[in-house]
Design a protein around this motif. Structure first.
Motif, PDB file in Angstrom:
ATOM      1  N   LEU A  24       0.828  -1.203   0.000  1.00  0.00           N
ATOM      2  CA  LEU A  24       0.000   0.000   0.000  1.00  0.00           C
ATOM      3  C   LEU A  24       0.868   1.261   0.000  1.00  0.00           C
ATOM      4  CD1 LEU A  24      -2.859   1.194   0.148  1.00  0.00           C
ATOM      5  CD2 LEU A  24      -2.702   1.001   2.637  1.00  0.00           C
ATOM      6  N   ALA A  25       1.965   1.228   0.759  1.00  0.00           N
ATOM      7  CA  ALA A  25       2.866   2.383   0.810  1.00  0.00           C
ATOM      8  C   ALA A  25       3.508   2.646  -0.549  1.00  0.00           C
ATOM      9  CB  ALA A  25       3.946   2.152   1.862  1.00  0.00           C
ATOM     10  N   ASP A  26       3.803   1.571  -1.278  1.00  0.00           N
ATOM     11  CA  ASP A  26       4.416   1.738  -2.606  1.00  0.00           C
ATOM     12  C   ASP A  26       3.459   2.369  -3.615  1.00  0.00           C
ATOM     13  OD1 ASP A  26       6.759   0.655  -1.662  1.00  0.00           O
ATOM     14  OD2 ASP A  26       6.317  -1.375  -2.378  1.00  0.00           O
ATOM     15  N   ALA A  34       2.533   7.374   3.018  1.00  0.00           N
ATOM     16  CA  ALA A  34       3.348   6.196   2.701  1.00  0.00           C
ATOM     17  C   ALA A  34       4.353   5.921   3.819  1.00  0.00           C
ATOM     18  CB  ALA A  34       4.069   6.402   1.376  1.00  0.00           C
ATOM     19  N   LYS A  35       4.912   6.988   4.357  1.00  0.00           N
ATOM     20  CA  LYS A  35       5.863   6.842   5.461  1.00  0.00           C
ATOM     21  C   LYS A  35       5.167   6.254   6.691  1.00  0.00           C
ATOM     22  CE  LYS A  35       9.170   9.535   8.132  1.00  0.00           C
ATOM     23  NZ  LYS A  35       9.725  10.873   8.366  1.00  0.00           N
ATOM     24  N   THR A  36       3.936   6.669   6.944  1.00  0.00           N
ATOM     25  CA  THR A  36       3.157   6.135   8.068  1.00  0.00           C
ATOM     26  C   THR A  36       2.900   4.649   7.884  1.00  0.00           C
ATOM     27  OG1 THR A  36       2.109   8.286   8.385  1.00  0.00           O
ATOM     28  CG2 THR A  36       1.021   6.387   9.387  1.00  0.00           C
ATOM     29  N   TYR A  37       2.547   4.237   6.667  1.00  0.00           N
ATOM     30  CA  TYR A  37       2.304   2.821   6.386  1.00  0.00           C
ATOM     31  C   TYR A  37       3.575   1.998   6.598  1.00  0.00           C
ATOM     32  CZ  TYR A  37      -2.138   4.147   4.148  1.00  0.00           C
ATOM     33  OH  TYR A  37      -3.382   4.625   3.887  1.00  0.00           O
ATOM     34  N   ARG A  38       4.701   2.532   6.117  1.00  0.00           N
ATOM     35  CA  ARG A  38       5.961   1.798   6.283  1.00  0.00           C
ATOM     36  C   ARG A  38       6.346   1.673   7.758  1.00  0.00           C
ATOM     37  NH1 ARG A  38       7.468   5.029   1.892  1.00  0.00           N
ATOM     38  NH2 ARG A  38       7.374   3.865  -0.040  1.00  0.00           N
ATOM     39  N   GLY A  39       6.100   2.721   8.529  1.00  0.00           N
ATOM     40  CA  GLY A  39       6.386   2.672   9.966  1.00  0.00           C
ATOM     41  C   GLY A  39       5.530   1.636  10.673  1.00  0.00           C
TER      42      GLY A  39
END
Length: 129
Positions: A24-26, A34-39
Motif C-alpha cells: 500500500l505504501a508503494d 506512505a511513510k506512516t504505512y511503512r512505519g
C-alpha cells in the motif's frame, strides 16, 4: 486522524499485514501517508519476531545481594577490577564521586560510559534536593 485496532492471531498474520502495508505504501501518492504505512509495517514485523536474549551471559537476579568487597576493590582501584552489577556500579560511582574522581575515571573503573556517570550524579542531586 482515525485510529484503528486490529486483532491478529499470530506472527504469521502480523507479517502478512506488514507486507500488505508495504504494498500500500508503494502505491500511495502522498509521501507522508506512505511513510506512516511503512512505519506501521516495521512495528508489526518487530512484534512478529521471536524474543531472543541479546547477551551471552544469563541475566542477573533482580534482587541480588550486593558484593561489598567488589565495590571496595573498584573504589580502591585494586586490579583486576571485578565486574559489578548495576546497583554495585551505582554505589561505587557515588563513593568515587565523594572522593572527587572525574566522570571518565569513574566510568573506566566501574565499566559504564561517562555519560551514565553524569546521569547518575544528576539523579542523585535531584533526590537530595
Amino acid at each position: 486522524m482515525i485510529e484503528i485496532t486490529i486483532r491478529l492471531k499470530g506472527p504469521a498474520q502480523a507479517r502478512r499485514l506488514a507486507t500488505l502495508l508495504r504494498t500500500l505504501a508503494d502505491t500511495e501518492s502522498d509521501r507522508g501517508q506512505a511513510k506512516t504505512y511503512r512505519g506501521a509495517a516495521r512495528r508489526l514485523e518487530h512484534l512478529a519476531r521471536p524474543f531472543r536474549y541479546t547477551t551471552t551471559r544469563p541475566p542477573r537476579p533482580a534482587h541480588a545481594e550486593l558484593d561489598e568487597e567488589a565495590v571496595q576493590r573498584v573504589v580502591k582501584g585494586l586490579r583486576p577490577l571485578p565486574e559489578l552489577s548495576r546497583a554495585e556500579a551505582r554505589i561505587a560511582c557515588w563513593r568515587l564521586t565523594a572522593r572527587r574522581c572525574s566522570a571518565p575515571e569513574i566510568a573506566a573503573r566501574v565499566g559504564v560510559t561517562p555519560r551514565t556517570v553524569n546521569r547518575w550524579r544528576a539523579e542523585d542531586k535531584a533526590v537530595t534536593r
